[in-house]
Design an enzyme around this catalytic site. Structure first.
Site, PDB file in Angstrom:
ATOM      1  N   GLY A 293       0.815  -1.184  -0.084  1.00 55.27           N
ATOM      2  CA  GLY A 293       0.073   0.241   0.090  1.00 55.27           C
ATOM      3  C   GLY A 293       0.866   1.101   0.084  1.00 55.27           C
TER       4      GLY A 293
ATOM      5  CG  HIS B  64       5.132  -5.697  -4.916  1.00 50.69           C
ATOM      6  ND1 HIS B  64       3.988  -5.540  -4.406  1.00 50.69           N
ATOM      7  CD2 HIS B  64       5.796  -4.919  -4.536  1.00 50.69           C
ATOM      8  CE1 HIS B  64       3.992  -4.279  -3.823  1.00 50.69           C
ATOM      9  NE2 HIS B  64       5.283  -3.908  -3.628  1.00 50.69           N
TER      10      HIS B  64
ATOM     11  CE  LYS C  79      -5.849  -3.093 -23.133  1.00 48.77           C
ATOM     12  NZ  LYS C  79      -6.638  -1.888 -23.081  1.00 48.77           N
TER      13      LYS C  79
ATOM     14  CD  GLU D 221       2.082  -8.343  -5.685  1.00 47.98           C
ATOM     15  OE1 GLU D 221       2.566  -9.415  -5.020  1.00 47.98           O
ATOM     16  OE2 GLU D 221       1.768  -7.379  -5.078  1.00 47.98           O
TER      17      GLU D 221
ATOM     18  CG  ASP E  26      -9.860  -2.300 -22.318  1.00 48.34           C
ATOM     19  OD1 ASP E  26      -9.191  -3.229 -22.580  1.00 48.34           O
ATOM     20  OD2 ASP E  26      -9.249  -1.188 -21.683  1.00 48.34           O
TER      21      ASP E  26
ATOM     22  CB  CYS F 175       5.307  -4.305  -0.062  1.00 47.33           C
ATOM     23  SG  CYS F 175       5.954  -2.844  -0.540  1.00 47.33           S
ATOM     24  CE1 TYR F 176       1.236   0.890   5.412  1.00 51.64           C
ATOM     25  CE2 TYR F 176      -0.123  -0.841   5.710  1.00 51.64           C
ATOM     26  CZ  TYR F 176       0.427   0.433   6.114  1.00 51.64           C
ATOM     27  OH  TYR F 176      -0.429   0.861   7.278  1.00 51.64           O
TER      28      TYR F 176
END
Ligand code: XMP
Length: 601
Positions: free
Chosen positions: A67, A181, A385, A183, A239, A94-95
């Protein structure tokens, strides 16, 4: 309700309880974490960071996200402390890692310098359960604070060049912390690490099937629309086209209306392309609205990026209201469809604690009012995306349309930088300081800072070493550009007062068309994910504009790497662009995302 959350109900016939919950502390990647867990075949949801531990009792594991805040500040996002002693495995990222350290008696300090971008993982405790099958490899960091000492009971399990404590764990209590991270795609072993947590540590079982998403979304469209028809403002981008096609399939061509608004902020030849593409998709109710004059007069005299974005968003609403009124669509039988995708909502502060990076044109006040009154349908708002492209392929959307680079809703307006004053370009110990500001994202927060110009040709070393070092060290810049070519010495350049005009847009349109044609012919287009061309009011004499080339590679637009064009091609392209009489210089953006965003505004 989010469509994907609901998909869990569909595939099992009854509600599937999430096995993993991501506690949202406002990070840019919170939902990406949940998505990665779902890619492992395990249903995960996202909840507010302070969700009471009692509500999470049935979970097999909990992940605390990254965050933008600092755990050292009062009022920063927190968790229910019981979460850390409920016996459920917890992974802090992280945070989340810093929060866990601080809550349990470790020490978190402001780092001496930020760490943004790739780093190398050095494993210091081989037998940690998170490292099963993980080798020392590239990781991805975006933080300023660091854990200086781990809490009692914890061990340090990995380090990086800048972080002595890149990971920590207390296996007895099943608590794990990662400064980096896992992810994001840039962390090479990221999925393996998440797999180790989700299956090895939490003991989750596979219960989630992505192949069900298209029928589910179509079913949801029919449910939300009910008797009402859907009205779409399409842009020709991936999109809105995929969202439109989903509605077309769910309701049939008679109940789905498409309008393309020519805002005057589009690329060269765009209107004709879109018209042809929608005919091919089988759209029967399709029309073009010419609104160039309205948009340009609304933008007149606006300099600030957020102001420009808001004007464009509000203008879209006005055009929509006008069209809806003239077409007699305001009778309650119509709702508005939008192709908003997940990153659009998150970078607009879409989760509870997320910092506002940019206001998305699909989230301005007028649209929000329609959302609040239940008159908007956004079929792909839970997807990223690359997922949207996959869905498009499943639906049979023509490949050239799906292969198109993303193009932002506000169009060329956010690639046409403005300046309220004239100012000289300043000599600087590291190069030249361009007094134009652009938007960036650093440690999950927005920045709006000046640009540093290196007066030499772009090189791999500049991209990978010099630019990251400069943006990490200097707090007055968030972007670094190199000089591809100029008609005058860089020291003679100056910023001119400029806002958005048709004349400037035409210059950008022409330059953008030259770049697109060149990239199509050389094949460079398929080597990049997106290639914005940005117009800066920087020049000298009668050549009062400069161009920035920003080719990047990305997976989902959340992070991006600069791609260096081969030297011979860059030389050829630069001379084609400098042949335009109003162009004084051509720059090359050397800044990854973070710390720069993909678009400059
Ligand atoms: P940034 O500049 O935030 O861009 O790194 C991430 C991706 O989103 C696109 N983008 C937008 N798309 N409306 C859109 O539809 C917008 O307002 C908008 N702003 C940025 C950008 O082109 C990139 O692909």
């Amino acid at each position: 309700m989010s469509l994907v959350q609901g998909a869990a109900k569909l595939q099992a016939g009854s509600l599937v309880a999430p096995q993993i919950t991501v506690l949202d502390t406002g990070g840019q990647y919170t939902h990406l974490i949940a998505r990665r867990v779902r890619e492992l075949g395990v249903y995960a949801d996202v909840q507010a960071s302070d969700t009471p531990s009692g509500k999470l009792r049935s979970r097999k594991g909990i992940i605390i996200s990254g965050g933008p805040a600092s755990v050292r500040e009062s009022g920063s996002p927190d968790i229910d402390p019981e979460v850390l002693c409920a016996g459920i495995p917890v992974l802090g990222i992280c945070y989340g890692h810093q929060l866990m350290a601080r809550r349990l008696g470790g020490c978190v300090q402001k780092g001496t310098r930020g760490e943004y971008g790739v780093a190398r993982l050095t494993i210091t405790c081989e037998d940690d359960a998170l490292w099963n099958g993980v080798a020392p490899s590239q990781i991805w960091m975006s933080h300023f604070d660091t854990v200086e000492s781990v809490p009692p009971g914890f061990q340090i399990t990995a380090s990086s060049e800048t972080s002595g404590i890149a990971a920590m764990s207390d296996p007895a209590r099943k608590l794990f912390g990662l400064q980096f991270h896992p992810e994001v795609a840039h962390t090479e072993a990221g999925m393996r690490i998440l797999d180790n947590f989700v299956f090895g540590i939490c003991g989750a079982v596979q219960d989630w099937d992505l192949s069900q998403r298209v029928p589910f979304v179509e079913e949801q469209i029919r449910r939300i629309a009910g008797e009402r028809n859907i009205f779409f403002f399409v842009s020709g981008g991936v999109d809105s086209t995929v969202a439109y096609t989903l509605c077309l399939r769910a309701l049939g061509p008679q109940r789905v209306y498409g309008i393309y608004v020519d805002t005057g902020l589009m690329r060269k030849g765009e209107t004709e392309f879109v018209h042809g593409a929608f005919e091919q998709l089988g759209a029967t109710n399709f029309m073009i609205d010419h609104a160039e004059a309205e948009f340009l007069s609304a933008l007149h005299g606006a300099f600030d990026p957020e102001e420009k974005r808001c004007i464009i968003g509000e203008q879209f609403v006005k055009v929509q209201e006008r069209v809806l009124a003239t077409e007699h669509f305001l009778d309650g039988h119509w709702i508005l469809g939008q192709g908003t995708i997940y990153p659009d909502t998150i970078e607009s502060g879409g989760t509870t604690h997320a910092d506002l990076i940019k206001t998305h044109h699909n989230r301005v006040a007028g649209i929000q009012a329609l959302i609040d009154s239940g008159r908007i349908i956004e079929p792909i708002t839970s997807f990223y995306k690359d997922e949207v492209r996959e869905i498009g392929r499943e639906l049979g959307v023509p490949a050239p349309l799906l292969a198109r680079h993303p193009f932002p809703g506000p169009g060329l307006a956010i690639r046409c930088l403005c300046s309220a004053a004239s100012e000289r370009v300043g000599k600087d110990p590291d190069g030249f300081l361009l007094p134009v500001r652009s938007v960036g994202v650093q440690g999950d927060a927005r920045s709006y800072r000046a640009v540093l110009l290196l007066p030499s040709r772009p090189t791999p070393d500049q991209i990978h070493v010099t630019a990251p070092a400069l943006t990490n060290r200097r707090s007055d810049i968030n972007r670094v550009v190199a000089l591809c070519g100029a008609k005058v010495d860089p020291g003679l350049l100056q910023v001119f007062e400029a806002s958005i005009t048709k004349q400037r847009l035409d210059v950008l349109r022409e330059a953008d068309a030259i770049v697109r044609e060149f990239c199509g012919a050389t094949g460079f287009e398929s080597q990049v994910w997106q290639f914005p061309v940005v117009l800066l009011p920087v020049g000298a004499g009668s050549g009062r504009e400069s161009l920035v080339l920003r080719p990047i590679q990305s997976v989902d637009g959340m992070t991006a790497d600069v791609v260096l064009m081969p030297e011979a091609w860059l030389d050829e392209l630069t001379s084609k662009l400098l042949a335009l009489s109003s162009i004084a210089a051509v720059f090359y953006d050397l800044t990854h995302k973070p710390p720069g965003t993909i678009e400059w505004e």
